[in-house]
Scaffold this motif. Structure first.
Motif, mmCIF file in Angstrom:
data_model
loop_
_atom_site.group_PDB
_atom_site.id
_atom_site.type_symbol
_atom_site.label_atom_id
_atom_site.label_comp_id
_atom_site.label_asym_id
_atom_site.label_seq_id
_atom_site.Cartn_x
_atom_site.Cartn_y
_atom_site.Cartn_z
ATOM 1 N N GLN A 4 0.827 -1.204 0.000
ATOM 2 C CA GLN A 4 0.000 0.000 0.000
ATOM 3 C C GLN A 4 0.864 1.258 0.000
ATOM 4 O O GLN A 4 0.570 2.220 -0.716
ATOM 5 N N VAL A 5 1.934 1.245 0.803
ATOM 6 C CA VAL A 5 2.846 2.392 0.841
ATOM 7 C C VAL A 5 3.492 2.591 -0.522
ATOM 8 O O VAL A 5 3.585 3.721 -1.023
ATOM 9 N N CYS A 6 3.918 1.510 -1.161
ATOM 10 C CA CYS A 6 4.526 1.608 -2.496
ATOM 11 C C CYS A 6 3.533 2.168 -3.512
ATOM 12 O O CYS A 6 3.898 3.011 -4.340
ATOM 13 N N ARG A 7 2.291 1.724 -3.425
ATOM 14 C CA ARG A 7 1.262 2.223 -4.348
ATOM 15 C C ARG A 7 1.056 3.723 -4.145
ATOM 16 O O ARG A 7 0.954 4.492 -5.111
ATOM 17 N N ILE A 8 1.009 4.164 -2.886
ATOM 18 C CA ILE A 8 0.833 5.586 -2.584
ATOM 19 C C ILE A 8 2.037 6.384 -3.056
ATOM 20 O O ILE A 8 1.889 7.468 -3.625
ATOM 21 N N LEU A 9 3.240 5.873 -2.840
ATOM 22 C CA LEU A 9 4.447 6.556 -3.324
ATOM 23 C C LEU A 9 4.406 6.725 -4.836
ATOM 24 O O LEU A 9 4.683 7.805 -5.355
ATOM 25 N N ARG A 10 4.063 5.658 -5.543
ATOM 26 C CA ARG A 10 4.012 5.738 -7.013
ATOM 27 C C ARG A 10 2.985 6.756 -7.485
ATOM 28 O O ARG A 10 3.258 7.554 -8.379
ATOM 29 N N ALA A 11 1.814 6.730 -6.872
ATOM 30 C CA ALA A 11 0.738 7.640 -7.286
ATOM 31 C C ALA A 11 1.066 9.088 -6.925
ATOM 32 O O ALA A 11 0.890 9.992 -7.752
ATOM 33 N N THR A 12 1.549 9.311 -5.720
ATOM 34 C CA THR A 12 1.806 10.669 -5.242
ATOM 35 C C THR A 12 2.992 11.310 -5.944
ATOM 36 O O THR A 12 2.968 12.495 -6.268
ATOM 37 N N LEU A 13 4.024 10.517 -6.185
ATOM 38 C CA LEU A 13 5.244 11.060 -6.787
ATOM 39 C C LEU A 13 5.305 10.878 -8.301
ATOM 40 O O LEU A 13 6.253 11.327 -8.934
ATOM 41 N N GLY A 39 5.261 5.928 -11.708
ATOM 42 C CA GLY A 39 4.903 4.892 -12.662
ATOM 43 C C GLY A 39 5.161 3.514 -12.087
ATOM 44 O O GLY A 39 4.847 3.234 -10.943
ATOM 45 N N ALA A 40 5.794 2.663 -12.876
ATOM 46 C CA ALA A 40 6.056 1.280 -12.453
ATOM 47 C C ALA A 40 7.458 1.112 -11.877
ATOM 48 O O ALA A 40 7.967 0.001 -11.799
ATOM 49 N N ARG A 41 8.107 2.204 -11.487
ATOM 50 C CA ARG A 41 9.457 2.112 -10.921
ATOM 51 C C ARG A 41 9.461 1.110 -9.778
ATOM 52 O O ARG A 41 8.623 1.165 -8.889
ATOM 53 N N PRO A 42 10.408 0.176 -9.789
ATOM 54 C CA PRO A 42 10.447 -0.812 -8.702
ATOM 55 C C PRO A 42 10.788 -0.160 -7.365
ATOM 56 O O PRO A 42 11.685 0.677 -7.282
ATOM 57 N N LEU A 43 10.042 -0.537 -6.345
ATOM 58 C CA LEU A 43 10.267 -0.036 -4.995
ATOM 59 C C LEU A 43 10.347 -1.228 -4.054
ATOM 60 O O LEU A 43 9.490 -2.112 -4.089
ATOM 61 N N GLU A 44 11.384 -1.248 -3.239
ATOM 62 C CA GLU A 44 11.564 -2.300 -2.248
ATOM 63 C C GLU A 44 11.836 -1.640 -0.908
ATOM 64 O O GLU A 44 12.070 -0.430 -0.839
ATOM 65 N N GLN A 45 11.868 -2.426 0.165
ATOM 66 C CA GLN A 45 12.070 -1.856 1.497
ATOM 67 C C GLN A 45 13.328 -1.011 1.571
ATOM 68 O O GLN A 45 13.346 0.027 2.215
ATOM 69 N N GLN A 46 14.396 -1.416 0.905
ATOM 70 C CA GLN A 46 15.672 -0.702 0.998
ATOM 71 C C GLN A 46 15.809 0.430 -0.018
ATOM 72 O O GLN A 46 16.836 1.115 -0.042
ATOM 73 N N THR A 47 14.785 0.665 -0.829
ATOM 74 C CA THR A 47 14.836 1.756 -1.795
ATOM 75 C C THR A 47 14.955 3.093 -1.066
ATOM 76 O O THR A 47 14.135 3.417 -0.203
ATOM 77 N N LEU A 48 15.987 3.853 -1.416
ATOM 78 C CA LEU A 48 16.203 5.167 -0.800
ATOM 79 C C LEU A 48 15.181 6.169 -1.324
ATOM 80 O O LEU A 48 14.861 6.177 -2.513
ATOM 81 N N LEU A 49 14.704 7.017 -0.438
ATOM 82 C CA LEU A 49 13.703 8.018 -0.815
ATOM 83 C C LEU A 49 14.263 9.429 -0.701
ATOM 84 O O LEU A 49 14.797 9.969 -1.659
ATOM 85 N N LEU A 50 14.156 10.023 0.471
ATOM 86 C CA LEU A 50 14.537 11.419 0.674
ATOM 87 C C LEU A 50 16.006 11.631 0.321
ATOM 88 O O LEU A 50 16.879 10.943 0.830
ATOM 89 N N GLY A 51 16.252 12.550 -0.594
ATOM 90 C CA GLY A 51 17.612 12.817 -1.040
ATOM 91 C C GLY A 51 18.034 11.980 -2.236
ATOM 92 O O GLY A 51 19.029 12.284 -2.880
ATOM 93 N N SER A 52 17.270 10.931 -2.529
ATOM 94 C CA SER A 52 17.610 10.060 -3.660
ATOM 95 C C SER A 52 16.596 10.152 -4.795
ATOM 96 O O SER A 52 16.933 9.902 -5.938
ATOM 97 N N LEU A 53 15.371 10.477 -4.465
ATOM 98 C CA LEU A 53 14.332 10.650 -5.482
ATOM 99 C C LEU A 53 14.067 12.137 -5.666
ATOM 100 O O LEU A 53 13.556 12.791 -4.747
#
Length: 80
Positions: free
Chosen positions: A6-15, A18-32
């Motif tokens: 659900q968090v991954c779906r919200i990240l994809r929709a909000t940001l 698209g279909a960018r792969p997201l996993e637990q270790q995917t860096l967010l703040l400062g990397s996206l």
């Protein structure tokens, strides 16, 4: 649906990721580059609406937005 999904779906929709792969270790703040200060606000609103909790100003920390996993852990903590 698991909270991580659900968090991954919200990240994809909000940001608009698209279909960018997201996993637990995917860096967010400062990397996206999509995750700027305004996007953080929009993301918090989307999480509040999806999960039915409220995030207080003093709860917002960069550490919660470090990775997909840390954001998921934050959400799980709000739900308990």
């Amino acid at each position: 649906m698991p909270i991580l999904d659900q968090v991954c779906r919200i990240l994809r929709a909000t940001l608009g990721l698209g279909a960018r792969p997201l996993e637990q270790q995917t860096l967010l703040l400062g990397s996206l580059p999509e995750l700027d200060s305004m996007a953080v606000v929009n993301l918090i609103v989307a999480l509040e609406e999806q999960f039915g909790f409220t995030v207080e100003d003093d709860e917002i920390s960069a550490s919660h937005f470090a990775t997909v996993g840390s954001l998921t852990s934050f959400v799980e903590g709000k739900l308990t």
